[in-house]
Design a protein around this motif. Sequence first.
Motif, PDB file in Angstrom:
ATOM      1  N   GLU A   1       0.828  -1.209   0.000  1.00  0.00           N
ATOM      2  CA  GLU A   1       0.000   0.000   0.000  1.00  0.00           C
ATOM      3  C   GLU A   1       0.857   1.252   0.000  1.00  0.00           C
ATOM      4  O   GLU A   1       0.582   2.213  -0.742  1.00  0.00           O
ATOM      5  CB  GLU A   1      -0.913   0.003   1.223  1.00  0.00           C
ATOM      6  N   ARG A   2       1.911   1.260   0.787  1.00  0.00           N
ATOM      7  CA  ARG A   2       2.757   2.452   0.883  1.00  0.00           C
ATOM      8  C   ARG A   2       3.433   2.771  -0.452  1.00  0.00           C
ATOM      9  O   ARG A   2       3.649   3.944  -0.784  1.00  0.00           O
ATOM     10  CB  ARG A   2       3.809   2.260   1.977  1.00  0.00           C
ATOM     11  N   LEU A   3       3.774   1.752  -1.220  1.00  0.00           N
ATOM     12  CA  LEU A   3       4.460   1.953  -2.495  1.00  0.00           C
ATOM     13  C   LEU A   3       3.510   1.922  -3.689  1.00  0.00           C
ATOM     14  O   LEU A   3       3.950   2.029  -4.833  1.00  0.00           O
ATOM     15  CB  LEU A   3       5.545   0.881  -2.678  1.00  0.00           C
ATOM     16  N   SER A   4       2.206   1.769  -3.412  1.00  0.00           N
ATOM     17  CA  SER A   4       1.188   1.668  -4.474  1.00  0.00           C
ATOM     18  C   SER A   4       1.550   0.571  -5.465  1.00  0.00           C
ATOM     19  O   SER A   4       1.408   0.745  -6.686  1.00  0.00           O
ATOM     20  CB  SER A   4       1.027   3.017  -5.202  1.00  0.00           C
ATOM     21  N   ALA A   5       2.029  -0.556  -4.948  1.00  0.00           N
ATOM     22  CA  ALA A   5       2.369  -1.694  -5.799  1.00  0.00           C
ATOM     23  C   ALA A   5       1.105  -2.432  -6.227  1.00  0.00           C
ATOM     24  O   ALA A   5       0.053  -2.322  -5.589  1.00  0.00           O
ATOM     25  CB  ALA A   5       3.304  -2.649  -5.055  1.00  0.00           C
ATOM     26  N   ALA A   6       1.218  -3.183  -7.298  1.00  0.00           N
ATOM     27  CA  ALA A   6       0.054  -3.905  -7.818  1.00  0.00           C
ATOM     28  C   ALA A   6      -0.266  -5.129  -6.974  1.00  0.00           C
ATOM     29  O   ALA A   6      -1.443  -5.452  -6.759  1.00  0.00           O
ATOM     30  CB  ALA A   6       0.314  -4.329  -9.266  1.00  0.00           C
ATOM     31  N   ASP A   7       0.750  -5.836  -6.511  1.00  0.00           N
ATOM     32  CA  ASP A   7       0.572  -7.070  -5.753  1.00  0.00           C
ATOM     33  C   ASP A   7       1.681  -7.203  -4.727  1.00  0.00           C
ATOM     34  O   ASP A   7       2.754  -6.607  -4.871  1.00  0.00           O
ATOM     35  CB  ASP A   7       0.608  -8.303  -6.672  1.00  0.00           C
ATOM     36  N   GLY A   8       1.422  -8.028  -3.705  1.00  0.00           N
ATOM     37  CA  GLY A   8       2.434  -8.284  -2.690  1.00  0.00           C
ATOM     38  C   GLY A   8       2.283  -9.680  -2.117  1.00  0.00           C
ATOM     39  O   GLY A   8       1.184 -10.094  -1.758  1.00  0.00           O
ATOM     40  N   TYR A   9       3.378 -10.409  -2.074  1.00  0.00           N
ATOM     41  CA  TYR A   9       3.380 -11.789  -1.569  1.00  0.00           C
ATOM     42  C   TYR A   9       4.402 -11.904  -0.446  1.00  0.00           C
ATOM     43  O   TYR A   9       5.556 -11.511  -0.609  1.00  0.00           O
ATOM     44  CB  TYR A   9       3.734 -12.774  -2.684  1.00  0.00           C
ATOM     45  N   GLY A  10       3.967 -12.473   0.693  1.00  0.00           N
ATOM     46  CA  GLY A  10       4.850 -12.631   1.830  1.00  0.00           C
ATOM     47  C   GLY A  10       5.012 -14.081   2.243  1.00  0.00           C
ATOM     48  O   GLY A  10       4.409 -14.989   1.663  1.00  0.00           O
ATOM     49  N   ASN A  11       5.831 -14.284   3.234  1.00  0.00           N
ATOM     50  CA  ASN A  11       6.130 -15.607   3.756  1.00  0.00           C
ATOM     51  C   ASN A  11       5.474 -15.745   5.127  1.00  0.00           C
ATOM     52  O   ASN A  11       5.953 -15.208   6.105  1.00  0.00           O
ATOM     53  CB  ASN A  11       7.642 -15.786   3.872  1.00  0.00           C
ATOM     54  N   GLY A  12       4.365 -16.474   5.194  1.00  0.00           N
ATOM     55  CA  GLY A  12       3.778 -16.769   6.484  1.00  0.00           C
ATOM     56  C   GLY A  12       2.821 -15.715   6.992  1.00  0.00           C
ATOM     57  O   GLY A  12       2.603 -14.677   6.367  1.00  0.00           O
ATOM     58  N   GLN A  13       2.267 -15.984   8.152  1.00  0.00           N
ATOM     59  CA  GLN A  13       1.202 -15.167   8.694  1.00  0.00           C
ATOM     60  C   GLN A  13       1.447 -14.829  10.161  1.00  0.00           C
ATOM     61  O   GLN A  13       2.052 -15.602  10.901  1.00  0.00           O
ATOM     62  CB  GLN A  13      -0.134 -15.917   8.590  1.00  0.00           C
ATOM     63  N   LEU A  14       0.948 -13.683  10.567  1.00  0.00           N
ATOM     64  CA  LEU A  14       0.813 -13.318  11.969  1.00  0.00           C
ATOM     65  C   LEU A  14      -0.677 -13.379  12.280  1.00  0.00           C
ATOM     66  O   LEU A  14      -1.479 -12.753  11.589  1.00  0.00           O
ATOM     67  CB  LEU A  14       1.354 -11.908  12.228  1.00  0.00           C
ATOM     68  N   CYS A  15      -1.053 -14.132  13.285  1.00  0.00           N
ATOM     69  CA  CYS A  15      -2.473 -14.352  13.612  1.00  0.00           C
ATOM     70  C   CYS A  15      -2.820 -13.644  14.910  1.00  0.00           C
ATOM     71  O   CYS A  15      -2.057 -13.703  15.885  1.00  0.00           O
ATOM     72  CB  CYS A  15      -2.761 -15.848  13.739  1.00  0.00           C
ATOM     73  N   PHE A  16      -3.992 -12.989  14.929  1.00  0.00           N
ATOM     74  CA  PHE A  16      -4.420 -12.197  16.068  1.00  0.00           C
ATOM     75  C   PHE A  16      -5.804 -12.646  16.535  1.00  0.00           C
ATOM     76  O   PHE A  16      -6.599 -13.147  15.735  1.00  0.00           O
ATOM     77  CB  PHE A  16      -4.474 -10.710  15.703  1.00  0.00           C
TER      78      PHE A  16
END
Length: 264
Positions: A126-141
């Motif tokens: 969102e900060r870079l106005s990128a088209a897509d973003g893929y990460g490694n793993g999750q933080l669960c709340f």
Amino acid sequence: MPLYPASSTPAERRPVRAVVCDLDHTLTSRSSMVELCRALHAPPAETAMLFRRYQAGELSHSQSRQALLELLRRSGRAHRTNIEAAFNAMEIKDEAVRLATALRERAVPLCLISSSAQLYVDIMTERLSAADGYGNGQLCFDDTGWLTDLDFTAETEQLKADQLHRFTTRHAFHARDVIAIGNGNGNGRNDLLMFDATRRGILVTTTTSAQHAHRAWATVHSLDEVITTSTLRTPHLRNHDEEHDPRCKCRECGASSLGSEGGL
């Protein structure tokens, strides 16, 4: 400063339809995990030791997950608000902002592919106005925002390659229509399969990156060098197997590349 191709391949002649980019130490100067630990008052050295023991096979996946979770929750600050604030405070390199802006102006999609947590990648996307973003793993709340669980994979090199494939499939690109940008920080291996797939991997050099230069199409010291490369051409051009656009001014058509400096 010009790009330095490791070898000359047909991929160099394909116009760029998208750019995929690593995050930590490529677009930022710091590690998201280190900054998260600081925000939650968790010693970064203990976190680094956990990952080393996991990679060495001294800890199982389950053991390392539990140990990391306990480490992050120890201070009582592991609330989503604090974690998001830490990620939003991550400093983005000025040259990374310029690259994202230049790509946006040329309608060339930017995709972030990182071995960091998906929440962090979402915020940076969102900060870079990128088209897509893929990460490694999750933080669960839980429902009140407290961190309750986390997950990740050690196979980040293959994960990044799979995410590149997901991105190109979603947008109907060929991998060789894409530039992949990463760094050689640490073991630096997790960008190399993306370099192989695109045949246009650009290595942002660090003090430990020389060992991986042979896998990159080019090496740069600054992302500003990516902006000025003539490889980044007009987005209307796809490839020369498709119907030719008479407005095209790329070198394959016998005219000059875009811009007075032949850049983006």
